[in-house]
Scaffold this motif. Sequence first.
Motif, mmCIF file in Angstrom:
data_model
loop_
_atom_site.group_PDB
_atom_site.id
_atom_site.type_symbol
_atom_site.label_atom_id
_atom_site.label_comp_id
_atom_site.label_asym_id
_atom_site.label_seq_id
_atom_site.Cartn_x
_atom_site.Cartn_y
_atom_site.Cartn_z
ATOM 1 N N GLN A 1 0.907 -1.137 0.197
ATOM 2 C CA GLN A 1 0.177 -0.176 -0.018
ATOM 3 C C GLN A 1 0.787 1.196 -0.108
ATOM 4 O OE1 GLN A 1 -3.179 -0.080 -0.166
ATOM 5 N NE2 GLN A 1 -3.675 2.131 -0.006
ATOM 6 N N ALA A 2 0.727 2.227 -0.827
ATOM 7 C CA ALA A 2 1.482 3.207 -1.161
ATOM 8 C C ALA A 2 1.005 4.368 0.275
ATOM 9 C CB ALA A 2 1.210 4.120 -2.373
ATOM 10 N N ALA A 3 2.001 5.011 0.701
ATOM 11 C CA ALA A 3 1.703 5.854 1.723
ATOM 12 C C ALA A 3 1.715 7.171 1.110
ATOM 13 C CB ALA A 3 2.782 6.051 2.786
ATOM 14 N N LEU A 4 0.278 7.793 0.991
ATOM 15 C CA LEU A 4 -0.085 8.932 0.305
ATOM 16 C C LEU A 4 0.455 10.127 1.242
ATOM 17 C CD1 LEU A 4 -2.973 8.144 -1.739
ATOM 18 C CD2 LEU A 4 -0.612 8.668 -2.711
ATOM 19 N N GLY A 5 0.829 11.267 1.155
ATOM 20 C CA GLY A 5 1.077 12.299 1.951
ATOM 21 C C GLY A 5 1.488 13.750 1.273
ATOM 22 N N PHE A 6 2.220 14.557 1.811
ATOM 23 C CA PHE A 6 2.510 15.987 1.098
ATOM 24 C C PHE A 6 3.374 16.497 1.984
ATOM 25 C CE2 PHE A 6 -1.417 17.064 3.517
ATOM 26 C CZ PHE A 6 -1.153 18.230 3.993
ATOM 27 N N TYR A 7 4.103 17.513 1.489
ATOM 28 C CA TYR A 7 4.991 18.408 2.201
ATOM 29 C C TYR A 7 4.599 19.614 2.114
ATOM 30 C CZ TYR A 7 8.275 14.276 2.421
ATOM 31 O OH TYR A 7 8.815 13.093 2.535
ATOM 32 N N TRP A 8 4.867 20.544 3.012
ATOM 33 C CA TRP A 8 4.498 21.980 2.980
ATOM 34 C C TRP A 8 5.617 22.862 3.577
ATOM 35 C CZ3 TRP A 8 3.371 24.993 7.036
ATOM 36 C CH2 TRP A 8 3.117 24.471 8.305
ATOM 37 N N SER A 9 5.522 23.986 2.778
ATOM 38 C CA SER A 9 6.472 25.201 3.560
ATOM 39 C C SER A 9 5.895 26.733 3.306
ATOM 40 C CB SER A 9 7.801 25.093 2.779
ATOM 41 O OG SER A 9 8.683 26.115 3.023
ATOM 42 N N ARG A 10 6.197 27.483 4.543
ATOM 43 C CA ARG A 10 5.809 28.797 4.283
ATOM 44 C C ARG A 10 6.841 29.744 3.701
ATOM 45 N NH1 ARG A 10 3.706 27.915 9.710
ATOM 46 N NH2 ARG A 10 1.428 27.646 9.496
ATOM 47 N N ASP A 11 8.143 29.212 3.812
ATOM 48 C CA ASP A 11 9.186 30.008 3.148
ATOM 49 C C ASP A 11 10.096 29.574 2.045
ATOM 50 O OD1 ASP A 11 10.507 28.188 4.538
ATOM 51 O OD2 ASP A 11 11.236 29.619 6.130
ATOM 52 N N GLY A 12 9.877 28.192 1.837
ATOM 53 C CA GLY A 12 10.429 27.619 0.731
ATOM 54 C C GLY A 12 11.809 27.056 1.205
ATOM 55 N N ARG A 13 12.205 27.223 2.575
ATOM 56 C CA ARG A 13 13.525 26.667 2.962
ATOM 57 C C ARG A 13 13.296 25.724 4.123
ATOM 58 N NH1 ARG A 13 17.242 32.037 3.242
ATOM 59 N NH2 ARG A 13 16.458 33.066 1.699
ATOM 60 N N THR A 14 12.151 25.789 4.834
ATOM 61 C CA THR A 14 11.863 24.852 5.859
ATOM 62 C C THR A 14 10.693 24.120 5.754
ATOM 63 O OG1 THR A 14 12.650 26.369 7.768
ATOM 64 C CG2 THR A 14 11.412 24.494 8.427
ATOM 65 N N TRP A 15 10.589 22.960 5.361
ATOM 66 C CA TRP A 15 9.754 21.907 4.981
ATOM 67 C C TRP A 15 9.088 21.023 6.138
ATOM 68 C CZ3 TRP A 15 7.635 22.548 0.171
ATOM 69 C CH2 TRP A 15 8.154 23.137 -0.648
ATOM 70 N N PHE A 16 7.987 20.648 5.942
ATOM 71 C CA PHE A 16 7.090 20.015 7.001
ATOM 72 C C PHE A 16 6.336 18.754 6.447
ATOM 73 C CE2 PHE A 16 7.140 24.094 8.538
ATOM 74 C CZ PHE A 16 7.704 24.256 9.716
ATOM 75 N N ASP A 17 6.551 17.460 7.022
ATOM 76 C CA ASP A 17 6.018 16.408 6.425
ATOM 77 C C ASP A 17 4.366 16.107 7.095
ATOM 78 O OD1 ASP A 17 5.270 13.785 5.506
ATOM 79 O OD2 ASP A 17 6.861 12.736 6.705
ATOM 80 N N ALA A 18 3.538 16.250 6.048
ATOM 81 C CA ALA A 18 2.247 16.142 6.653
ATOM 82 C C ALA A 18 1.504 14.778 5.991
ATOM 83 C CB ALA A 18 1.390 17.247 5.990
ATOM 84 N N GLY A 19 2.147 13.647 6.172
ATOM 85 C CA GLY A 19 1.770 12.346 5.836
ATOM 86 C C GLY A 19 2.354 11.210 6.794
ATOM 87 N N PRO A 20 1.911 10.089 6.594
ATOM 88 C CA PRO A 20 1.033 9.638 5.492
ATOM 89 C C PRO A 20 -0.607 9.876 5.769
ATOM 90 C CG PRO A 20 1.478 7.814 6.643
ATOM 91 C CD PRO A 20 2.477 8.925 7.117
ATOM 92 N N LEU A 21 -1.434 10.130 4.615
ATOM 93 C CA LEU A 21 -2.609 10.403 4.794
ATOM 94 C C LEU A 21 -3.462 8.987 4.829
ATOM 95 C CD1 LEU A 21 -3.053 13.620 2.932
ATOM 96 C CD2 LEU A 21 -2.936 13.493 5.256
ATOM 97 N N ASP A 22 -3.932 8.296 5.739
ATOM 98 C CA ASP A 22 -4.453 7.202 5.776
ATOM 99 C C ASP A 22 -5.970 7.305 5.425
ATOM 100 O OD1 ASP A 22 -4.967 4.488 5.742
ATOM 101 O OD2 ASP A 22 -4.996 4.184 7.972
ATOM 102 N N LEU A 23 -6.390 7.347 4.293
ATOM 103 C CA LEU A 23 -7.734 7.894 3.943
ATOM 104 C C LEU A 23 -8.540 6.977 3.151
ATOM 105 C CD1 LEU A 23 -7.083 11.540 3.115
ATOM 106 C CD2 LEU A 23 -8.335 10.702 5.266
ATOM 107 N N PHE A 24 -7.697 6.057 2.212
ATOM 108 C CA PHE A 24 -8.546 5.118 1.213
ATOM 109 C C PHE A 24 -8.526 3.875 1.451
ATOM 110 C CE2 PHE A 24 -6.473 9.136 -1.132
ATOM 111 C CZ PHE A 24 -7.639 9.907 -1.344
ATOM 112 N N PRO A 25 -9.116 3.026 0.995
ATOM 113 C CA PRO A 25 -9.457 1.672 1.353
ATOM 114 C C PRO A 25 -8.182 1.012 1.112
ATOM 115 C CG PRO A 25 -11.130 2.494 0.051
ATOM 116 C CD PRO A 25 -10.183 3.582 -0.007
#
Length: 85
Positions: free
Chosen positions: A1-25
């Motif tokens: 099962q693939a672990a879907l997730g995403f990364y985000w940043s407010r400044d393009g230098r510091t990144w945050f991991d926001a996953g995995p999202l366990d939403l799908f069957p």
Amino acid sequence: QAALGFYWSRDGRTWFDAGPLDLFPHDDARSASGDPQLAVDPAGVVYYSSVRFNFARCTVGGVELARRDPATGRWRRVPPPCPSG
């Protein structure tokens, strides 16, 4: 099962991991997901979609969609529309 997730940043230098999202069957070990897409509507609602499939059963899978509530930050799966007829 693939672990879907995403990364985000407010400044393009510091990144945050926001996953995995366990939403799908989870069908079995032969299921996988990929090709994630993100979209944001004018109200700030984020939508996350991906393709889901099974290597052994071609009748399993499709495009999955999740919606993030901007007020709570919670994700929920958007159910597929009912077939007509």
